[in-house]
Write an enzyme that holds these catalytic residues in place. Structure first.
Site, PDB file in Angstrom:
ATOM      1  N   ASP A 136      39.919  43.480  31.270  1.00  0.00           N
ATOM      2  CA  ASP A 136      38.245  43.175  32.066  1.00  0.00           C
ATOM      3  C   ASP A 136      38.133  44.651  33.111  1.00  0.00           C
ATOM      4  O   ASP A 136      36.644  44.084  33.402  1.00  0.00           O
ATOM      5  CB  ASP A 136      38.483  41.888  32.794  1.00  0.00           C
ATOM      6  CG  ASP A 136      39.772  41.563  33.674  1.00  0.00           C
ATOM      7  OD1 ASP A 136      40.722  41.877  33.004  1.00  0.00           O
ATOM      8  OD2 ASP A 136      39.037  41.129  34.947  1.00  0.00           O
ATOM      9  N   ASP A 164      35.281  47.315  39.414  1.00  0.00           N
ATOM     10  CA  ASP A 164      36.303  46.701  40.175  1.00  0.00           C
ATOM     11  C   ASP A 164      37.285  46.868  40.916  1.00  0.00           C
ATOM     12  O   ASP A 164      38.359  46.752  40.573  1.00  0.00           O
ATOM     13  CB  ASP A 164      36.833  45.906  39.185  1.00  0.00           C
ATOM     14  CG  ASP A 164      35.958  43.661  38.545  1.00  0.00           C
ATOM     15  OD1 ASP A 164      34.707  43.647  39.492  1.00  0.00           O
ATOM     16  OD2 ASP A 164      36.442  43.049  37.854  1.00  0.00           O
TER      17      ASP A 164
HETATM   18  P1  AMP Z   1      39.398  40.663  39.425  1.00  0.00           P
HETATM   19  O1  AMP Z   1      41.088  40.452  39.783  1.00  0.00           O
HETATM   20  O2  AMP Z   1      38.482  40.935  40.758  1.00  0.00           O
HETATM   21  O3  AMP Z   1      38.679  41.252  38.412  1.00  0.00           O
HETATM   22  O4  AMP Z   1      39.529  39.195  38.964  1.00  0.00           O
HETATM   23  C1  AMP Z   1      39.813  38.799  37.666  1.00  0.00           C
HETATM   24  C2  AMP Z   1      39.302  36.929  37.267  1.00  0.00           C
HETATM   25  O5  AMP Z   1      39.294  36.428  38.670  1.00  0.00           O
HETATM   26  C3  AMP Z   1      37.769  36.831  37.193  1.00  0.00           C
HETATM   27  O6  AMP Z   1      37.592  36.549  36.013  1.00  0.00           O
HETATM   28  C4  AMP Z   1      37.314  37.230  38.535  1.00  0.00           C
HETATM   29  O7  AMP Z   1      35.718  36.591  38.009  1.00  0.00           O
HETATM   30  C5  AMP Z   1      38.047  35.560  39.010  1.00  0.00           C
HETATM   31  N1  AMP Z   1      37.942  35.530  40.252  1.00  0.00           N
HETATM   32  C6  AMP Z   1      38.871  36.576  40.859  1.00  0.00           C
HETATM   33  N2  AMP Z   1      38.161  36.230  42.650  1.00  0.00           N
HETATM   34  C7  AMP Z   1      37.975  35.200  42.405  1.00  0.00           C
HETATM   35  C8  AMP Z   1      37.185  33.727  43.075  1.00  0.00           C
HETATM   36  N3  AMP Z   1      37.868  33.926  44.652  1.00  0.00           N
HETATM   37  N4  AMP Z   1      37.178  32.523  42.561  1.00  0.00           N
HETATM   38  C9  AMP Z   1      37.085  32.193  41.200  1.00  0.00           C
HETATM   39  N5  AMP Z   1      37.472  32.976  40.119  1.00  0.00           N
HETATM   40  C10 AMP Z   1      37.604  34.489  40.826  1.00  0.00           C
HETATM   41 MG    MG Z   2      38.144  42.445  37.192  1.00  0.00          MG
END
Ligand code: AMP
Ligand code: MG
Length: 491
Positions: A256, A266
């Protein structure tokens, strides 16, 4: 909707092509206002290139848009659905804390996604609060802008605002929203999502949209979806080679977090390597080193295989044939990657032409760097200026021997010493965003409200190949005590 004077003057020129795709792909959302937005930073050059007036972005109405408190003219906010393999395990994800407010069409007719990150809960938030803390948003701002200046494809950062609300992590932290600008936010995980939960028509709609948006060059009579796979593989091979050449470690190369456009996306627990070591891992969550520096190329190939799997129904009517086609392309990734990496390494050593033994010259140097724990960036910088810094690598006999071979190799090419030197200067950065410097800048803002440390750092990072001595300050390594450095997802 009434148009306010400020918003018209800001220059928003939004289209919403993603919102015209099948409804499965996203959820339309209302904005989610925050208490008292305050501007931290606006990226002037980026604003200008987008056709936006940076001064207007700094006005009350401008900041209201950047905070998600006001919808700009022409915007249809939405959260995108996607899935992903996280550390090898498949999961349903989606924008859990981001809103796509639209696609800005620039004065030159280019299209960029404008996304607010940290803007509140969405149907994809799962257990999360949908918010982001100021520190990690500034980190993404600094590192993505540094990557851009290094010439590495990346999403960019238009602005950061604080929300006036606390986000609850281990302690209460100031909440913030970052405005992210991207060629698009279509991920390998977007294809995985549609492949798993959509039908063939929806998959075709996503593939056709992606082709039109990013790879419009498919000629008549070619297999368009094979072309899509080939082009995505090429862009990733180019991107990952660039990462390796500057010592960038993404930290969470989940599917992702891999953009189909070929941009770095990201920024979580990413960091630049100091001492050269293939096993370097910074992320506190990567306990097995899956996303270590030396693994990035093979992980990219693994992610691309997941992408190829999603395209199988489109590649050929006969699935056995489709699989054969896909496998052939995935094998090509390694070849294209290696070609890009080796030509980048040649440039770092001032070599214009190709000789059979070049690869062993490069590998021998890297092996010695690992053995003597040499700093990756500074070693290449010292080679560029023929300086022997006070390191155990440079004072070793094996290095002296290697240097003789390298000098002999340089003298066998037609180009002058001056051209080699120039090539090395433009291939070896004087400055990278070293962890301790990035942290120092963020801490000054978050703890003291002092923006000057970050401004100086951003200024230095904006011309990484300028080798003037005024940047020497930023080349110093962290104290031994600070190593190994750990980064946290910081969500
Ligand atoms: P990431 O590690 O930033 O790539 O995020 C992985 C998934 O977790 C993605 O679907 C993000 O949108 C979700 N996500 C990350 N942080 C949050 C948060 N604080 N609240 C809701 N969803 C989150
Ligand atoms: Mg992400």
């Amino acid at each position: 909707m009434t148009k306010t004077k400020e918003i018209i003057e800001t220059g928003w020129n939004l289209d919403n092509s993603y919102a015209r795709l099948p409804e499965l792909f996203f959820t339309r959302l209302e904005i989610n206002p925050v208490q008292s937005p305050k501007l931290i930073i606006v990226n002037y050059p980026l604003a200008t290139s987008l056709g936006l007036n940076a001064d207007a972005l700094e006005s009350e109405d401008g900041v209201a848009v950047l905070a998600g408190n006001k919808v700009p003219e022409g915007s249809l906010p939405l959260a995108q659905a996607y899935a992903g393999h996280q550390f090898g395990h498949f999961a349903m994800l989606g924008d859990g804390r981001a809103l796509l407010i639209g696609e800005q069409i620039t004065p030159l007719g280019k299209r960029f996604d404008i996304q607010l990150k940290g803007s509140g809960r969405t149907p994809y938030s799962r257990g999360g609060d949908g918010r982001a803390a100021l520190g990690p948003m500034l980190r993404e701002y600094i590192i993505s802008e540094a990557m851009h200046a290094l010439g590495i494809p990346t999403t960019r950062s238009l602005a950061v605002v604080t929300t006036g609300e606390a986000v609850i992590r281990e302690t209460d932290l100031p909440g913030a929203i970052m405005t992210r600008v991207a060629d698009s936010h279509i991920r390998v995980g977007t294809f995985q999502f549609v492949s798993k939960w959509g039908n063939d028509q929806e998959l075709k709609a996503l593939a056709d949209y992606t082709l039109q948006r990013h790879f419009p060059g498919a000629g008549l009579g070619v297999n368009r979806y094979l072309f899509l796979l080939q082009e995505v593989i090429k862009r990733q091979a180019v991107l990952i080679a660039k990462w390796q050449l500057v010592g960038f470690i993404h930290g969470v190369m989940n599917t992702d977090n891999m953009a189909i456009s070929g941009e770095t996306i990201d920024y979580g627990p990413c960091a630049f390597m100091d001492v050269y070591d293939l096993k370097t891992v910074f992320s506190s969550i990567d306990v097995n080193g899956r996303y270590a520096y030396g693994n990035q190329p093979s992980i990219a190939a693994w992610n691309l295989a997941r992408f190829a799997e999603t395209l199988l129904p489109l590649l050929h009517d006969n699935q056995a044939e489709a699989l054969k086609l896909a496998q052939g392309e995935i094998l090509n990734f390694t070849k294209i990657y290696h070609c890009n990496w080796i030509s980048g390494m040649r440039a770092k050593l001032g070599l214009f032409n190709e000789e059979f033994r070049d690869e062993s010259i490069i590998e021998d140097l890297l092996t010695m760097m690992q053995k003597y724990q040499a700093d990756y960036t500074n070693t290449f910088r010292d080679l560029t200026f023929d300086k022997s810094s006070d390191s155990s690598l440079f004072s070793s006999d094996e290095f002296s021997l290697w240097k003789k071979l390298w000098k002999a190799r340089l003298s066998r090419q037609q180009e002058s010493k001056a051209s080699s030197h120039k090539l090395m200067q433009s291939s070896n950065p004087a400055i990278i965003p070293r962890n301790h410097r990035v942290e120092e800048a963020i801490e000054a803002v978050v703890k003291q409200g002092d923006y000057s440390v970050m401004e100086r750092l951003l200024d230095a990072l904006s011309s990484p190949y300028d080798h003037s001595t005024k940047k020497d300050d930023y080349s110093t390594l962290p104290e031994k005590l600070d190593r190994p450095y750990r980064t946290f997802c910081g969500t």
